[in-house]
Design an enzyme around this catalytic site. Structure first.
Site, PDB file in Angstrom:
ATOM      1  N   TRP A  31       0.852  -1.194   0.000  1.00 62.54           N
ATOM      2  CA  TRP A  31       0.000   0.000   0.000  1.00 62.54           C
ATOM      3  C   TRP A  31       0.884   1.238   0.000  1.00 62.54           C
ATOM      4  O   TRP A  31       1.888   1.304   0.712  1.00 62.54           O
ATOM      5  CB  TRP A  31      -0.888   0.021   1.242  1.00 62.54           C
ATOM      6  CG  TRP A  31      -2.315  -0.325   1.023  1.00 62.54           C
ATOM      7  CD1 TRP A  31      -2.868  -1.569   0.912  1.00 62.54           C
ATOM      8  CD2 TRP A  31      -3.411   0.595   0.894  1.00 62.54           C
ATOM      9  NE1 TRP A  31      -4.228  -1.487   0.732  1.00 62.54           N
ATOM     10  CE2 TRP A  31      -4.583  -0.160   0.715  1.00 62.54           C
ATOM     11  CE3 TRP A  31      -3.501   1.989   0.925  1.00 62.54           C
ATOM     12  CZ2 TRP A  31      -5.837   0.421   0.560  1.00 62.54           C
ATOM     13  CZ3 TRP A  31      -4.747   2.571   0.772  1.00 62.54           C
ATOM     14  CH2 TRP A  31      -5.897   1.784   0.589  1.00 62.54           C
ATOM     15  N   PHE A  66      -1.387  -3.482   7.817  1.00 62.77           N
ATOM     16  CA  PHE A  66      -2.017  -4.366   8.804  1.00 62.77           C
ATOM     17  C   PHE A  66      -1.349  -5.742   8.819  1.00 62.77           C
ATOM     18  O   PHE A  66      -1.276  -6.393   9.852  1.00 62.77           O
ATOM     19  CB  PHE A  66      -3.512  -4.524   8.502  1.00 62.77           C
ATOM     20  CG  PHE A  66      -4.257  -5.288   9.553  1.00 62.77           C
ATOM     21  CD1 PHE A  66      -4.451  -6.651   9.417  1.00 62.77           C
ATOM     22  CD2 PHE A  66      -4.755  -4.642  10.679  1.00 62.77           C
ATOM     23  CE1 PHE A  66      -5.145  -7.362  10.388  1.00 62.77           C
ATOM     24  CE2 PHE A  66      -5.448  -5.353  11.652  1.00 62.77           C
ATOM     25  CZ  PHE A  66      -5.642  -6.713  11.510  1.00 62.77           C
ATOM     26  N   CYS A  89       3.180   2.674   5.193  1.00 60.32           N
ATOM     27  CA  CYS A  89       2.683   4.061   5.204  1.00 60.32           C
ATOM     28  C   CYS A  89       1.168   4.012   5.253  1.00 60.32           C
ATOM     29  O   CYS A  89       0.527   3.547   4.302  1.00 60.32           O
ATOM     30  CB  CYS A  89       3.156   4.789   3.946  1.00 60.32           C
ATOM     31  SG  CYS A  89       2.546   6.480   3.857  1.00 60.32           S
ATOM     32  N   VAL A  90       0.616   4.468   6.358  1.00 61.03           N
ATOM     33  CA  VAL A  90      -0.831   4.494   6.541  1.00 61.03           C
ATOM     34  C   VAL A  90      -1.277   5.948   6.492  1.00 61.03           C
ATOM     35  O   VAL A  90      -0.883   6.750   7.344  1.00 61.03           O
ATOM     36  CB  VAL A  90      -1.240   3.860   7.875  1.00 61.03           C
ATOM     37  CG1 VAL A  90      -2.759   3.696   7.953  1.00 61.03           C
ATOM     38  CG2 VAL A  90      -0.568   2.504   8.064  1.00 61.03           C
ATOM     39  N   ILE A  91      -2.044   6.308   5.468  1.00 64.70           N
ATOM     40  CA  ILE A  91      -2.435   7.707   5.271  1.00 64.70           C
ATOM     41  C   ILE A  91      -3.874   7.902   5.733  1.00 64.70           C
ATOM     42  O   ILE A  91      -4.772   7.132   5.355  1.00 64.70           O
ATOM     43  CB  ILE A  91      -2.290   8.123   3.801  1.00 64.70           C
ATOM     44  CG1 ILE A  91      -0.834   7.991   3.348  1.00 64.70           C
ATOM     45  CG2 ILE A  91      -2.775   9.572   3.604  1.00 64.70           C
ATOM     46  CD1 ILE A  91      -0.589   8.326   1.898  1.00 64.70           C
ATOM     47  N   GLU A  94     -11.048   9.204   5.263  1.00 65.99           N
ATOM     48  CA  GLU A  94     -12.251   9.890   5.776  1.00 65.99           C
ATOM     49  C   GLU A  94     -12.803   9.240   7.035  1.00 65.99           C
ATOM     50  O   GLU A  94     -13.609   9.830   7.744  1.00 65.99           O
ATOM     51  CB  GLU A  94     -13.338   9.881   4.685  1.00 65.99           C
ATOM     52  CG  GLU A  94     -12.986  10.667   3.442  1.00 65.99           C
ATOM     53  CD  GLU A  94     -14.060  10.567   2.376  1.00 65.99           C
ATOM     54  OE1 GLU A  94     -13.993  11.310   1.400  1.00 65.99           O
ATOM     55  OE2 GLU A  94     -14.977   9.716   2.543  1.00 65.99           O
ATOM     56  N   THR A  95     -12.401   7.998   7.268  1.00 59.10           N
ATOM     57  CA  THR A  95     -13.022   7.257   8.378  1.00 59.10           C
ATOM     58  C   THR A  95     -11.988   6.919   9.449  1.00 59.10           C
ATOM     59  O   THR A  95     -10.815   7.278   9.335  1.00 59.10           O
ATOM     60  CB  THR A  95     -13.634   5.937   7.854  1.00 59.10           C
ATOM     61  OG1 THR A  95     -12.566   5.029   7.522  1.00 59.10           O
ATOM     62  CG2 THR A  95     -14.513   6.181   6.643  1.00 59.10           C
ATOM     63  N   HIS A  97     -10.789   4.085   9.964  1.00 61.33           N
ATOM     64  CA  HIS A  97      -9.995   2.893   9.569  1.00 61.33           C
ATOM     65  C   HIS A  97      -8.503   3.129   9.858  1.00 61.33           C
ATOM     66  O   HIS A  97      -7.796   2.235  10.329  1.00 61.33           O
ATOM     67  CB  HIS A  97     -10.216   2.620   8.081  1.00 61.33           C
ATOM     68  CG  HIS A  97      -9.764   1.264   7.676  1.00 61.33           C
ATOM     69  ND1 HIS A  97      -9.027   1.051   6.541  1.00 61.33           N
ATOM     70  CD2 HIS A  97      -9.920   0.050   8.252  1.00 61.33           C
ATOM     71  CE1 HIS A  97      -8.754  -0.234   6.437  1.00 61.33           C
ATOM     72  NE2 HIS A  97      -9.296  -0.867   7.455  1.00 61.33           N
TER      73      HIS A  97
HETATM   74  N1  LIG Z   1      -5.420   2.421   3.815  1.00 63.82           N
HETATM   75  C1  LIG Z   1      -4.186   1.828   3.992  1.00 63.82           C
HETATM   76  C2  LIG Z   1      -4.048   0.458   4.166  1.00 63.82           C
HETATM   77  N2  LIG Z   1      -5.126  -0.347   4.149  1.00 63.82           N
HETATM   78  C3  LIG Z   1      -5.033  -1.796   4.001  1.00 63.82           C
HETATM   79  C4  LIG Z   1      -4.726  -2.522   5.327  1.00 63.82           C
HETATM   80  O1  LIG Z   1      -3.361  -2.322   5.705  1.00 63.82           O
HETATM   81  C5  LIG Z   1      -4.963  -4.025   5.163  1.00 63.82           C
HETATM   82  O2  LIG Z   1      -4.126  -4.512   4.129  1.00 63.82           O
HETATM   83  C6  LIG Z   1      -6.419  -4.334   4.839  1.00 63.82           C
HETATM   84  O3  LIG Z   1      -7.227  -3.739   5.853  1.00 63.82           O
HETATM   85  C7  LIG Z   1      -6.688  -5.832   4.778  1.00 63.82           C
HETATM   86  O4  LIG Z   1      -6.300  -6.457   5.973  1.00 63.82           O
HETATM   87  N3  LIG Z   1      -2.839  -0.091   4.359  1.00 63.82           N
HETATM   88  C8  LIG Z   1      -1.706   0.706   4.376  1.00 63.82           C
HETATM   89  O5  LIG Z   1      -0.588   0.199   4.542  1.00 63.82           O
HETATM   90  N4  LIG Z   1      -1.826   2.052   4.197  1.00 63.82           N
HETATM   91  C9  LIG Z   1      -3.033   2.652   4.019  1.00 63.82           C
HETATM   92  O6  LIG Z   1      -3.094   3.897   3.867  1.00 63.82           O
HETATM   93  C1  LIG Z   2      -5.939   4.181   6.363  1.00 64.28           C
HETATM   94  C2  LIG Z   2      -6.955   3.685   5.421  1.00 64.28           C
HETATM   95  O1  LIG Z   2      -7.339   2.533   5.401  1.00 64.28           O
HETATM   96  C3  LIG Z   2      -7.597   4.718   4.566  1.00 64.28           C
HETATM   97  O2  LIG Z   2      -6.873   4.834   3.367  1.00 64.28           O
HETATM   98  C4  LIG Z   2      -9.016   4.324   4.258  1.00 64.28           C
HETATM   99  O3  LIG Z   2      -9.626   5.487   3.773  1.00 64.28           O
HETATM  100  P1  LIG Z   2     -11.105   5.833   4.283  1.00 64.28           P
HETATM  101  O4  LIG Z   2     -11.007   6.013   5.792  1.00 64.28           O
HETATM  102  O5  LIG Z   2     -11.456   7.126   3.576  1.00 64.28           O
HETATM  103  O6  LIG Z   2     -11.989   4.666   3.890  1.00 64.28           O
END
Ligand SMILES: Nc1c(NC[C@H](O)[C@H](O)[C@H](O)CO)[nH]c(=O)[nH]c1=O
Ligand SMILES: CC(=O)[C@@H](O)COP(=O)(O)O
Length: 158
Positions: A31, A66, A89-91, A94-95, A97
């Site tokens: 990701w 994750f 990198c987790v950006i 909107e939610t 998550h």
């Molecule tokens: N939104 C981002 C994710 N989302 C995917 C999760 O990490 C995971 O693969 C999914 O929920 C299935 O288990 N991952 C990132 O690394 N960065 C993001 O911004």
């Molecule tokens: C961190 C995430 O999983 C993110 O990219 C998901 O975006 P959203 O919260 O707008 O569904």
């Protein structure tokens, strides 16, 4: 200290121990791969700069941050691996998550490190936006991959 006040690529390289026989796993999230590939480049260059042999660096990709914890466990459980570096990198979206992923991966990586009694390094960016990520993946605030690699090296010399 906020990253904006300190480069992620500035560190003391005093008193580092010999890395020529040490073996590293690097788990990389796919990701935001523009960012994670830059983190990997920084980590790899830092390891090689400090004497780690390229044949002693083992990369594994996972779909997202994750999954970094399980990827780290698959490597940390191997007797020959001395340390694991996790890059992601987790950006913020909107939610909420974002919060769940960041919390899960921080706790998961910590648990693997404690379970296998090895350095498992949290090289995961958690920015609000793409620009903050770029700034910390080789941009104006340095490279989180550099920081993760030198942290692993220092822990092996602890
Ligand atoms: N939104 C981002 C994710 N989302 C995917 C999760 O990490 C995971 O693969 C999914 O929920 C299935 O288990 N991952 C990132 O690394 N960065 C993001 O911004
Ligand atoms: C961190 C995430 O999983 C993110 O990219 C998901 O975006 P959203 O919260 O707008 O569904």
């Amino acid at each position: 200290m906020a990253t904006s006040l300190k480069s992620l690529s500035q560190y003391s390289d005093k008193n580092l121990v010999d890395m020529s026989t040490k073996k590293f796993g690097i788990v990389v999230s796919e990701w935001n791969d523009e960012i994670t590939e830059a983190l990997y480049k920084g980590a790899l260059e830092t390891l090689l700069k400090h004497g780690v042999k390229k044949y002693n660096i083992f990369r594994k990709n996972v779909p997202g941050s994750f999954e970094l914890s399980l990827g780290a466990q698959w490597l940390a459980q191997l007797d020959e691996i001395d340390a694991v570096i996790c890059l992601g990198c987790v950006i913020q979206g909107e939610t909420r998550h974002f919060d769940f992923i960041c919390d899960a991966v921080a706790h998961g990586i910590t648990n693997v490190s404690l379970k296998y009694n090895k350095p498992v390094i949290f090289g995961v960016l958690t920015p609000n936006n793409q620009q903050q990520a770029l700034d910390r993946a080789g941009g104006k605030h340095g490279n989180k991959g550099d920081e993760a690699a030198i942290t692993a090296i220092k822990m092996l010399g602890f």
